[in-house]
Design a protein around this motif. Structure first.
Motif, short mmCIF file in Angstrom:
data_model
loop_
_atom_site.label_atom_id
_atom_site.label_comp_id
_atom_site.label_asym_id
_atom_site.label_seq_id
_atom_site.Cartn_x
_atom_site.Cartn_y
_atom_site.Cartn_z
N ASN A 32 0.82 -1.21 0.00
CA ASN A 32 0.00 0.00 0.00
C ASN A 32 0.86 1.26 0.00
N VAL A 33 0.19 2.37 -0.12
CA VAL A 33 0.85 3.68 -0.04
C VAL A 33 0.21 4.42 1.14
N MET A 34 1.05 4.98 1.97
CA MET A 34 0.55 5.79 3.09
C MET A 34 1.18 7.16 3.01
N GLY A 35 0.47 8.13 3.55
CA GLY A 35 1.04 9.46 3.48
C GLY A 35 0.20 10.49 4.17
N TRP A 36 0.48 11.73 3.81
CA TRP A 36 -0.15 12.88 4.47
C TRP A 36 -0.59 13.92 3.44
N TYR A 37 -1.77 14.45 3.68
CA TYR A 37 -2.28 15.62 2.99
C TYR A 37 -2.56 16.68 4.04
N ARG A 38 -2.77 17.89 3.59
CA ARG A 38 -3.16 18.96 4.51
C ARG A 38 -4.14 19.90 3.83
N GLN A 39 -4.92 20.56 4.67
CA GLN A 39 -5.88 21.53 4.17
C GLN A 39 -5.95 22.71 5.10
N THR A 56 9.59 4.06 -1.30
CA THR A 56 9.65 5.18 -2.25
C THR A 56 8.84 6.35 -1.72
N THR A 57 9.43 7.52 -1.71
CA THR A 57 8.77 8.70 -1.15
C THR A 57 8.55 9.77 -2.21
N ARG A 58 7.53 10.57 -1.95
CA ARG A 58 7.27 11.77 -2.72
C ARG A 58 6.91 12.87 -1.74
N PHE A 67 10.37 18.57 6.04
CA PHE A 67 9.51 17.47 6.50
C PHE A 67 10.10 16.14 6.03
N THR A 68 9.99 15.14 6.88
CA THR A 68 10.46 13.80 6.53
C THR A 68 9.37 12.79 6.83
N ILE A 69 9.04 12.00 5.83
CA ILE A 69 8.06 10.94 6.02
C ILE A 69 8.80 9.62 6.24
N SER A 70 8.24 8.81 7.12
CA SER A 70 8.80 7.49 7.37
C SER A 70 7.66 6.57 7.76
N ARG A 71 7.91 5.29 7.75
CA ARG A 71 6.87 4.35 8.14
C ARG A 71 7.49 3.11 8.75
N ASP A 72 6.67 2.48 9.58
CA ASP A 72 7.03 1.21 10.20
C ASP A 72 6.01 0.20 9.70
N ASN A 73 6.40 -0.59 8.73
CA ASN A 73 5.44 -1.52 8.13
C ASN A 73 4.94 -2.56 9.12
N ALA A 74 5.78 -2.93 10.05
CA ALA A 74 5.37 -3.93 11.04
C ALA A 74 4.26 -3.38 11.93
#
Length: 115
Positions: A32-39, A56-58, A67-74
């Protein structure tokens, strides 16, 4: 079905830092893809940063280098480390997850930047 719960928003001074977290639960697929939006008030929702399960990040140009995005798949959790915050970063931040052809949204967490 999947659910997303964000945490970590709040009030911070200009130049400060915050770390947002978003935990996914329910039926979670790999790949999957996870991330952040803002309004921000009166503005359209915009993408901040996303990350695939493969790493892979965008990121939006406006947040690159801050800003830095990261994830813990576990843990099915995605993070957004926000540094050098500016007044224009103030917004409701929404976690997003795309999987199985569906898009899931969190309830949003407010980030306020005071000058």
């Amino acid at each position: 079905q999947a659910q997303l719960v964000e945490s970590g928003g709040g009030l911070v001074q200009v130049g400060g830092s915050l770390r947002l977290s978003c935990a996914a639960s329910g039926r979670i697929f790999s790949g999957n893809v996870m991330g952040w939006y803002r309004q921000a008030p009166g503005k359209q929702r915009e993408q901040v940063a996303t990350m695939t399960s493969g790493g892979t990040t965008r990121s939006a140009d406006s947040v690159k280098g801050r800003f830095t995005i990261s994830r813990d798949n576990a843990k099915n959790t995605v993070y957004l480390q926000m540094n050098s915050l500016k007044p224009e970063d103030a917004a409701v931040y929404y976690c997003v997850m795309v999987q199985g052809g569906r898009t899931y949204w969190g309830q949003g967490t407010q980030v306020t930047v005071s000058s």
